[in-house]
Design a protein around this motif. Structure first.
Motif: not given
Length: 77
Positions: A37, A28-30, A32, A4
Motif C-alpha cells: 500500500q 492511494w495505491n493498492d 496489487e 485508503w
C-alpha cells in the motif's frame, strides 16, 4: 494500515526514518499494483513499510493555505 481511508484528508505522516510529512492525501495505491500500500501526498508516494504513524489533521482554512504553499514550494530530498 488502511491507507485508503485517508484519501482526501490532510494528514501528518511520521516516517520510520524520523521525517515528518504533512499534506493532503491525494490518492492511494493498492498493493496489487505496486507490491505494498502507498499513499500519495503532493507528488510523492509513501509505502506502508515507511510509515511509523499517520494522523488526520483538522486545520483552520489559513493553515490549509499555508500547507498548500509549503507543499508547492518544497523540494523533495
Amino acid at each position: 494500515m488502511k491507507l485508503w481511508t485517508y484519501v482526501g484528508e490532510t494528514v501528518r505522516l511520521v516516517l520510520k526514518n524520523g521525517r515528518i510529512i504533512q499534506g493532503k492525501a491525494w490518492d492511494w495505491n493498492d498493493p496489487e499494483d505496486v507490491g505494498e500500500q502507498e499513499i500519495l501526498i503532493g507528488d510523492q508516494s509513501y509505502g506502508e513499510s515507511q510509515i511509523k504513524t499517520i494522523e488526520v489533521l483538522k486545520l483552520h482554512s489559513d493553515e490549509v493555505e499555508r500547507s498548500k504553499s509549503q507543499l508547492n514550494n518544497s523540494t523533495p530530498f
